[in-house]
Design a protein around this motif. Structure first.
Motif, PDB file in Angstrom:
ATOM      1  N   GLY A 140     -31.733  66.847   8.817  1.00 49.20           N
ATOM      2  CA  GLY A 140     -32.584  66.412   7.721  1.00 49.20           C
ATOM      3  C   GLY A 140     -33.873  67.201   7.651  1.00 49.20           C
ATOM      4  O   GLY A 140     -34.399  67.656   8.666  1.00 49.20           O
ATOM      5  N   MET A 141     -34.353  67.354   6.440  1.00 48.96           N
ATOM      6  CA  MET A 141     -35.642  68.011   6.219  1.00 48.96           C
ATOM      7  C   MET A 141     -36.697  66.907   6.161  1.00 48.96           C
ATOM      8  O   MET A 141     -36.710  66.115   5.221  1.00 48.96           O
TER       9      MET A 141
ATOM     10  N   ASN B 171     -38.592  74.968   4.169  1.00 47.75           N
ATOM     11  CA  ASN B 171     -39.515  76.082   4.307  1.00 47.75           C
ATOM     12  C   ASN B 171     -38.730  77.345   4.637  1.00 47.75           C
ATOM     13  O   ASN B 171     -37.716  77.289   5.333  1.00 47.75           O
ATOM     14  N   ILE B 172     -39.218  78.469   4.174  1.00 47.55           N
ATOM     15  CA  ILE B 172     -38.521  79.737   4.403  1.00 47.55           C
ATOM     16  C   ILE B 172     -38.445  80.079   5.892  1.00 47.55           C
ATOM     17  O   ILE B 172     -37.531  80.775   6.331  1.00 47.55           O
ATOM     18  N   ALA B 173     -39.367  79.563   6.691  1.00 45.51           N
ATOM     19  CA  ALA B 173     -39.368  79.832   8.130  1.00 45.51           C
ATOM     20  C   ALA B 173     -38.456  78.892   8.911  1.00 45.51           C
ATOM     21  O   ALA B 173     -38.215  79.114  10.095  1.00 45.51           O
TER      22      ALA B 173
ATOM     23  N   GLN C 106     -32.652  79.375   4.093  1.00 43.86           N
ATOM     24  CA  GLN C 106     -32.762  79.421   2.639  1.00 43.86           C
ATOM     25  C   GLN C 106     -33.257  80.803   2.228  1.00 43.86           C
ATOM     26  O   GLN C 106     -34.072  81.416   2.902  1.00 43.86           O
ATOM     27  N   TYR C 107     -32.731  81.290   1.110  1.00 47.33           N
ATOM     28  CA  TYR C 107     -33.047  82.641   0.655  1.00 47.33           C
ATOM     29  C   TYR C 107     -33.427  82.604  -0.816  1.00 47.33           C
ATOM     30  O   TYR C 107     -32.914  83.357  -1.633  1.00 47.33           O
TER      31      TYR C 107
ATOM     32  N   GLU D 141     -41.391  77.600   0.124  1.00 50.34           N
ATOM     33  CA  GLU D 141     -40.873  76.258   0.318  1.00 50.34           C
ATOM     34  C   GLU D 141     -40.133  75.812  -0.942  1.00 50.34           C
ATOM     35  O   GLU D 141     -40.640  75.968  -2.049  1.00 50.34           O
ATOM     36  N   ILE D 142     -38.930  75.279  -0.751  1.00 51.55           N
ATOM     37  CA  ILE D 142     -38.196  74.730  -1.892  1.00 51.55           C
ATOM     38  C   ILE D 142     -38.109  73.212  -1.726  1.00 51.55           C
ATOM     39  O   ILE D 142     -37.682  72.708  -0.704  1.00 51.55           O
ATOM     40  N   VAL D 143     -38.548  72.522  -2.752  1.00 48.23           N
ATOM     41  CA  VAL D 143     -38.624  71.064  -2.741  1.00 48.23           C
ATOM     42  C   VAL D 143     -37.301  70.490  -3.235  1.00 48.23           C
ATOM     43  O   VAL D 143     -36.655  71.059  -4.107  1.00 48.23           O
ATOM     44  N   GLY D 144     -36.904  69.343  -2.686  1.00 51.70           N
ATOM     45  CA  GLY D 144     -35.722  68.644  -3.169  1.00 51.70           C
ATOM     46  C   GLY D 144     -34.508  68.756  -2.267  1.00 51.70           C
ATOM     47  O   GLY D 144     -33.480  68.146  -2.529  1.00 51.70           O
TER      48      GLY D 144
END
Length: 150
Positions: free
Chosen positions: A30-31, A37-39, A131-132, A137-140
């Protein structure tokens, strides 16, 4: 048959139907912030599986996700930590025309599964997902997981 017996029988039936003998492994990460986050590398140590199988990635997402697809990179590693294979994937999360979420779910949360096009056999013991989306940061994105089935 008494009410108590009926309830126990119903629970046993539900438990029996819930058992999936084709599933060899399934785990989600889970996030905590509801974003990826990209890291952040999502990593899973896999059990040794000798039979032929399919490896599936699962993305749990919600309406806060602002894109129609998700680009992610997977890395397969052997027991020594050496990269065996890496590939970029595009996973569609929303329909192009209607904008409706793809996959299964209800309310604002959905899960989309996609089979990884693995080139190697069963020689990997770890899978990492990144994630690429070219954003910090991608939300959701609520969780990311891996499932291995026969």
């Amino acid at each position: 048959m008494t009410l108590k017996s009926k309830v126990i029988l119903l629970l046993l039936c539900v438990l029996m139907l819930g058992c999936d003998k084709s599933r060899l492994f399934e785990k989600y990460q889970g996030m905590e912030t509801g974003s990826w986050n990209i890291a952040d590398t999502v990593s899973f140590d896999l059990p040794k599986i000798s039979d032929s199988h399919k490896t599936i990635v699962g993305i749990k997402y919600n309406d806060d996700y602002e894109f129609r697809n998700l680009y992610l990179t997977y890395l397969l590693k052997d027991s020594l930590g050496q990269i065996i294979e890496t590939q970029l994937l595009e996973i569609p999360l929303f329909d192009n025309k209607s904008g409706k979420p793809l996959g299964s779910g209800f309310g604002i949360t959905f899960t989309k599964y996609d089979t990884l096009p693995l080139l190697t056999n069963n020689s990997y013991s770890k899978i990492q997902l990144l994630q690429y989306m070219r954003m910090d940061e991608i939300v959701g994105i609520e969780a990311v997981g891996v499932k291995i089935v026969k």
